[in-house]
Design an enzyme around this catalytic site. Sequence first.
Site: not given
Ligand code: AMP
Length: 174
Positions: A59, A96
């Site tokens: 995205r 996780e």
């Molecule tokens: P993080 O590495 O935990 O910051 O996760 C970010 C990535 O995971 C991004 O590319 C988001 O598109 C996806 N992502 C993580 N959590 C969500 C969520 N609750 N809703 C949609 N996309 C998420």
Amino acid sequence: MIDLKSLIRNIPDFPKEGIGFKDITTLLKNGPAFQIAVNALCKPYRNQKVDVVVGIESRGFIFGGAMAVELAAGFVPVRKPGKLPAATLREEYKLEYGTDAVEIHRDAIQKGMKVLLTDDLLATGGTAAATIRLIKKLEGEVIGVAFLIELSFLKGREKIPDVPIHTLIDFAQE
Ligand code: AMP
């Protein structure tokens, strides 16, 4: 004025139980809202030099491509392992359970280039932090990170301490 936050659809328990998935397709299909979001994401960088916008699969490609055109910058994709065709660099990050990784083409960024990083959503910050390590390995200078959405209760900012962060929509709780 369009309320961008109201156009984000929450899908409970997707892709697994306990995750509230933030669905941006409901914003993307609304032309004026998409345009406002892209403009607002670009705002802090309009008077700065940006050589390339790096977008994170998948995205981040949607916003990154639009922002690159808006800022007259190039676009560089960062992808999940095995997707980029030429020689790559890889960075792993903790989930996780287990690990994941992101890759970039080795020739995508030259030393000293001004790089703007973007993705749709900041959750724990692991993906963005790993991508910043990739950009730094190529000796690019990350001038900022822009996210449409921040899940601030997950404290992802703490993993990105040295770079200015710009977000448009915050969810302060699950
Ligand atoms: P993080 O590495 O935990 O910051 O996760 C970010 C990535 O995971 C991004 O590319 C988001 O598109 C996806 N992502 C993580 N959590 C969500 C969520 N609750 N809703 C949609 N996309 C998420």
